[in-house]
Scaffold this active site. Structure first.
Site, PDB file in Angstrom:
ATOM      1  CE  LYS A   1       0.712  10.045 -17.196  1.00  0.00           C
ATOM      2  NZ  LYS A   1       1.807  10.531 -18.108  1.00  0.00           N
TER       3      LYS A   1
ATOM      4  CD  GLN B   1      -0.841   1.455  -4.498  1.00  0.00           C
ATOM      5  OE1 GLN B   1      -0.404   0.783  -5.407  1.00  0.00           O
ATOM      6  NE2 GLN B   1      -1.189   0.920  -3.344  1.00  0.00           N
TER       7      GLN B   1
ATOM      8  CD  GLU C   1       2.937  -2.284 -12.082  1.00  0.00           C
ATOM      9  OE1 GLU C   1       2.461  -1.549 -12.977  1.00  0.00           O
ATOM     10  OE2 GLU C   1       3.106  -3.489 -12.233  1.00  0.00           O
TER      11      GLU C   1
ATOM     12  CG  PHE D   1       2.776  -7.176  -4.090  1.00  0.00           C
ATOM     13  CD1 PHE D   1       2.600  -5.804  -4.072  1.00  0.00           C
ATOM     14  CD2 PHE D   1       2.596  -7.890  -2.916  1.00  0.00           C
ATOM     15  CE1 PHE D   1       2.256  -5.146  -2.905  1.00  0.00           C
ATOM     16  CE2 PHE D   1       2.251  -7.236  -1.749  1.00  0.00           C
ATOM     17  CZ  PHE D   1       2.077  -5.866  -1.738  1.00  0.00           C
TER      18      PHE D   1
ATOM     19  CG  ASN E   1      -7.686   8.806  -1.788  1.00  0.00           C
ATOM     20  OD1 ASN E   1      -6.750   9.234  -1.105  1.00  0.00           O
ATOM     21  ND2 ASN E   1      -8.782   8.319  -1.254  1.00  0.00           N
TER      22      ASN E   1
END
Lengths: 320, 732
Positions: free
Chosen positions: B688, B625, B692, B242, B618
């Site tokens: 891309k 994420q 985040e 992070f 994936n």
């Protein structure tokens, strides 16, 4: 961690009168030993003692000091007659901790004040006479009642708040015999710098907590916190309230997160008893509770928060 | 083929492959190792004669070490040495530094800064001696600042000033002028920073926990004054970063210094408190948002000015306005970030630096403007999407914001929202809904990867790319399997070792697209050889399940290889595509909250996120994420705040009991919508970064939902009860 000796008590007598610190679930003491906030040179493990039972005692119940918090919360007898105790325990810590933590140990847990656990700061509780960095520091979750210039830490637990509302008694065994201390008198206010957390003397061991007969009325434990689990209370309230013929006939209230001990004020209960439930009565109870409340900057919000939480609890407790 | 990515690769190669694994929600290949405890993390290597080191933190906030009373602890059991070597780090390296950070631990920049290392035979012995070690200081705290509100600010670097914002604010029919504050954040990765250093002659092997190995090697080498070629970093599994593991930290250099001196391996693991106190924080921010629009809701003025903090001499400044720059139109603009210098631990990259805190304030301000102007908040956003990046005049590579808003709104049931606040009450709880845009800049980073196709058809992928829990092993394997027509179980991926080709590392969401593009390029080269062997044009070659076809020819892969191993290294470098286009990922958040009318506690009831980030490599790891980002968003919205003592800058809530990351109960079932998109400008994969995006604006949706629920506009994040209580409506 400093070096220490470890022994295991085979009998209660072995554990009494020794300077060794009793240890059971070890969920708080060992953490503090790792930080060297606590530096006992001897531990005595009492987990093999026969103190793990929950049994009826007259109309009440006797909860052995070694009953794990998880077991106490799940006990059918407790859940049926003293549900506020079950709720309070489940509002605290995490399942893993509740599996290990014990009834007696829970009462003895120490404050989570960030200055208490940081050796680089001043803390009268940790080093008497060194001062209190929390007074003018980060005191977001510190006490507003019963504070002193020496210490504004809170007692962090939930279970004891319910026990205070239920008028529990702590059974304490010492080398010279057994004594009983009302839960409401077990924890101490900070007063002067050297004041210990509670009235337990070196060489004594808590053997049980007893509850009198189940009180009449609705039982509620309400904990306000910044995340919904695994956080200490900003304020918590244990309430046992009965309404009969439109009037509050029975009221027991104890508060967590506000003071160095589970806070109990008989005047708050007296202000409710005999009154019809309603906003004005609830506000008056809050006025009495908070008349000497004092914020230290970061925790000023606790005063209105407590007022509002008390109203919410009383509305819920007196609803038809 | 040039490694520099100057022109968009619009062939969309992966869409023409036949293996059918790209984008699929495949499990992480290393998952079983991790959940059974067999994946070794940095501190878990068992090296013979390894000694244990414990760092000692400064007790003063600013000053100089004048004496270390080594003699008082040297006779303690097991103690091997006390180190305060000039090479040891005062501060960690910032992300991508590639050089030594601030050294010399005789200087104290902040309380808790490591000033010495105690090494002993066992961890407990080292800890006991570290606690006992007496250090004298010259305390110059009086001349330091600890309160960002009290210290002066530096002039902004590269502010945006277009038109006349003051005039626009004055003349526009609708405007808002708001101050927001966000508190500092910790990365709070589960695995603490840890290193085991072992020297063999002049060669150092360091097991560590890092995000960007190719940069960490030169950082470590420069700190130690050795040739980078003689430093090997091994970091195959990383328990979360992070941002906090982008650069090397105190543990690595201290372990290496002690190991060199003692002639035996040394392990240094930061305690949880040391991680919090001495590695990296996200700066607190104070943000002024000024928005002005005409009667139709068209923005005519946009101001976003932020004040952040850092230690003296640190270049990093939380880039709060990063997405504001391109997200919305408005001819009269002022964007600026100013730094104030305080003696708190180093501020640096913490997940989604900039947008994580900037977007939540911007999106809360947009909601207030929508209300002021009487326009639906979604309509206001759609009305203000610029044709070209404001100020720069360059086109957008691709932008899924409208689709995200529409798809998200439909899935969430946005039409059930009441436009006015305080309309829904369930018992003690006010219920409300909020929306926010998501946006995060997209970057491509230099990367290399090596791919080997073995004579038996097995595929190996190698890079020093890290997997910080994100799924690098899975997606790099999928890219190779897709390109080479290999069943996924015939592909192995080796990562996180500096002996392997330098990947992009894991930072700025660029790891997958960058290192993945390098894998793609390597596979293309192998495909070229295979097509030539088959005797067909490269674009005619079809590889699937170990069979090669093209034109009217076909062969088995093994047959084509004929006993040869094909090995290629692929490279990618950012090029003109990064300058000629505005590249970003976009999305939208929808949130339903319950706010307790009495206690002002906020609980998230539902949350939907719709995200577009180019090709999904994936679907499982990408979704994870997004989920992780939204959980961060919830933490940023409701619970996470570093609490510093303003008298000495020390961090009071320096552990996971005091620093509240969300727990399960704070996080309801989250709904994630992955939008189908190809962005050839972004990378040859048309992918891309996704890491985040899920946080960037999430807390804004929560803030807007809180307002919609109870009519209180939050201006302080996290929105804990104390920040809302005094404005709450009468609960009765």
């Amino acid at each position: 961690m400093r070096e220490f000796t470890y022994s295991r008590a085979a009998s209660l007598d072995q554990a009494l009168g020794t300077h060794a610190r009793p240890i059971a679930g070890a969920t708080n003491l060992v953490d503090l030993m790792k930080l060297e906030v606590e530096t006992p040179d001897a531990l005595i493990d009492i987990t093999r003692l026969d103190l793990s039972r929950i049994e009826r005692a007259g109309d009440g119940v006797r909860i052995g000091a070694l009953v794990p918090n998880a077991d106490c919360a799940a006990d059918p007898l407790i859940r049926r007659h003293w549900p506020v105790l079950s709720s309070a325990i489940l509002a605290g810590a995490s399942p893993q901790l509740r599996n290990k933590a014990t009834t007696g140990g829970n009462l003895c847990q120490r404050t989570r004040c960030g200055y208490f656990t940081d050796l680089s700061t001043c803390c009268n509780k940790r080093t008497p006479g060194s001062g209190c960095d929390a007074l003018k520091g980060v005191n977001h979750n510190h006490a507003i009642l019963g504070t002193s210039d020496a210490c504004i830490a809170t007692y962090p637990g939930d279970m004891a708040v319910a026990l205070a509302a239920l008028d529990a008694c702590v059974q304490i065994q010492g080398p010279d015999g057994m004594r009983q201390v009302p839960l409401r008198e077990f924890h101490r206010l900070p007063g002067t710098a050297e004041a210990p957390d509670n009235v337990l003397q070196p060489g004594e061991i808590i053997t049980a907590v007893t509850l009198p007969a189940p009180p009449p009325g609705r039982q509620i434990y309400r904990k306000v916190r910044e995340r919904s689990s695994y956080a200490f209370a900003l304020v918590s309230i244990a309430a046992v309230i009965k309404v009969e013929s439109g009037l509050i006939s029975h009221a027991r209230l104890a508060f967590g997160g506000l003071a160095h001990k589970p806070w109990h004020d008989p005047a708050v209960e007296a202000a409710l008893i005999g009154q019809p439930p309603g906003q004005a009565v609830f506000q008056r109870a809050a006025d009495i509770l908070l008349k000497d409340a004092r914020g230290f900057g970061g925790n000023n919000f606790k005063i209105p928060l407590t007022r509002r939480t008390l109203a919410a609890v009383l509305i819920e407790a007196t609803r038809d | 083929m040039s490694a520099t990515y100057d022109a968009p690769d619009r062939r969309n190669l992966l869409d023409h492959m036949r293996q059918g694994v790209i984008g699929k929600p495949l499990d992480r290949p290393e998952g079983p190792l991790k959940v059974t405890g067999r994946a070794p993390y940095a501190a878990e290597y068992d090296l013979p004669r390894c000694a244990e080191g414990v760092l000692v933190g400064a007790r003063v906030s600013n000053g100089r070490v004048t004496a270390i009373h080594r003699d008082e602890v040297s006779a303690m059991p097991g103690v091997l040495g006390v180190f305060a070597d000039p090479a040891m780090l005062r501060r960690p390296a910032q992300g991508g530094a590639g050089k030594a950070p601030a050294q010399d631990v005789t200087q104290v920049d902040y309380k808790g800064q490591p000033v010495a290392l105690v090494v002993a035979e066992t961890f407990e012995q080292a800890t006991a001696a570290a606690k006992a070690l007496r250090i004298d200081y010259e305390d110059s705290s009086d001349s330091a600042h600890f309160d960002p509100d009290a210290a002066g600010v530096e002039p902004p670097k590269k502010p945006t000033d277009l038109g006349d914002l003051e005039a626009a604010m004055r003349d526009a029919p609708h405007h808002v002028d708001l101050i927001f504050r966000t508190e500092g954040h910790a990365s709070a990765a589960m695995e603490p920073h840890a290193a085991i250093a072992a020297w063999d002659g002049g060669e150092l092997t360091l097991h560590g926990s890092f995000q960007m190995v190719a940069y960490n090697v030169p950082e470590l080498a420069a700190s130690l004054g050795v040739d980078p070629a003689r430093v090997r970093i091994v970091s195959p599994y990383v328990g979360g970063g992070f941002g906090s593991k982008l650069g090397i930290s105190h543990d690595a250099v201290a372990a290496a210094v002690a190991a060199r001196e003692l002639g035996r391996p040394v392990r240094v693991v930061l305690t949880r408190q040391q991680v919090f106190e001495s590695v990296i924080r996200r700066s607190e921010t104070r943000q002024r948002l000024r928005l002005a629009c005409d009667e139709t809701g068209r923005l005519v003025g946009l101001g976003h000015e932020a004040r952040v903090s850092n230690l003296p001499d640190e270049k990093f400044a939380e880039p709060v306005t990063q997405a504001t720059k391109f997200l919305y139109a408005g001819d009269n603009r002022r964007l600026a970030v100013q730094v104030t210098r305080v003696a708190r631990l180093t501020a640096g990259s913490v997940r989604a630096p900039g947008e994580a805190v900037g977007m939540q304030a911007l999106e809360a301000a947009m909601d207030e403007l929508a209300e002021t102007a009487g326009i639906d908040p979604i309509a206001l956003r759609k009305r203000n999407l610029p044709d070209k990046a404001p100020g720069e005049g360059i086109p957008f590579s691709s932008r899924t914001l409208v689709e995200a808003l529409d798809r998200g709104a439909a899935a969430f049931g946005w039409d059930r929202r009441h436009a006015r606040p305080c309309q829904t009450r369930e018992g003690e709880w006010w219920i409300g809904m909020g929306v926010a845009s998501a946006a995060r800049v997209n970057m491509l980073a230099p990367a290399e990867a090596r791919v080997r196709l073995h004579p038996d058809g097995r595929v190996e992928v190698e890079s020093d790319q890290t997997d910080i829990g994100t799924g690098s092993y899975a997606i790099l394997g999928q890219i190779a399997a897709e390109m080479l027509g290999s069943p996924i179980d015939r592909v192995t991926v080796a990562l996180g070792d500096s002996r392997l080709p330098p990947g992009a590392g894991s930072g700025g969401s660029f790891g997958a697209a960058s290192t993945g593009s390098a894998v793609l390029r390597a596979c293309e080269a192998i495909r070229a050889e295979l097509s030539s062997r088959l005797g067909v044009a490269a674009e005619e070659l079809t590889l699937q399940d170990g069979l090669a076809r093209g034109g009217n020819r076909s062969d088995t892969l093994v047959g084509l290889l004929g006993g040869d191993m094909l090995e290629e290294t692929g490279r990618i470098e950012p090029g003109r595509t990064g300058k000629d286009y505005s590249q970003a990922t976009y999305g939208a958040f929808f949130c339903e909250v319950a706010v307790n009318a009495f206690t002002a506690e906020t609980r998230i009831r539902r949350m939907t996120g719709a995200f577009g980030f180019g090709r999904v490599l994936n679907a499982k790891t990408a979704r994870s994420q997004c989920l992780g980002g939204m959980v961060w968003g919830i933490g940023s919205a409701l619970t996470e705040a570093l609490q510093f003592d303003l008298r000495d800058g020390h961090l009071v809530n320096h552990d996971l009991a005091g620093y509240h990351v969300p727990v399960h109960r704070d996080v309801p079932a989250l709904d994630v919508i992955l939008l189908e998109e190809r962005d050839a400008v972004a990378s040859p994969l048309q992918a891309k970064g996704v890491g985040e995006l899920g946080i960037c604006g999430a807390a804004g949706a929560v803030a807007n939902a809180i307002y919609n629920a109870c009519g209180v506009r939050p201006y302080r994040f996290p929105m804990t009860p104390d920040t809302l209580l005094d404005q709450m409506p009468d609960p009765f």
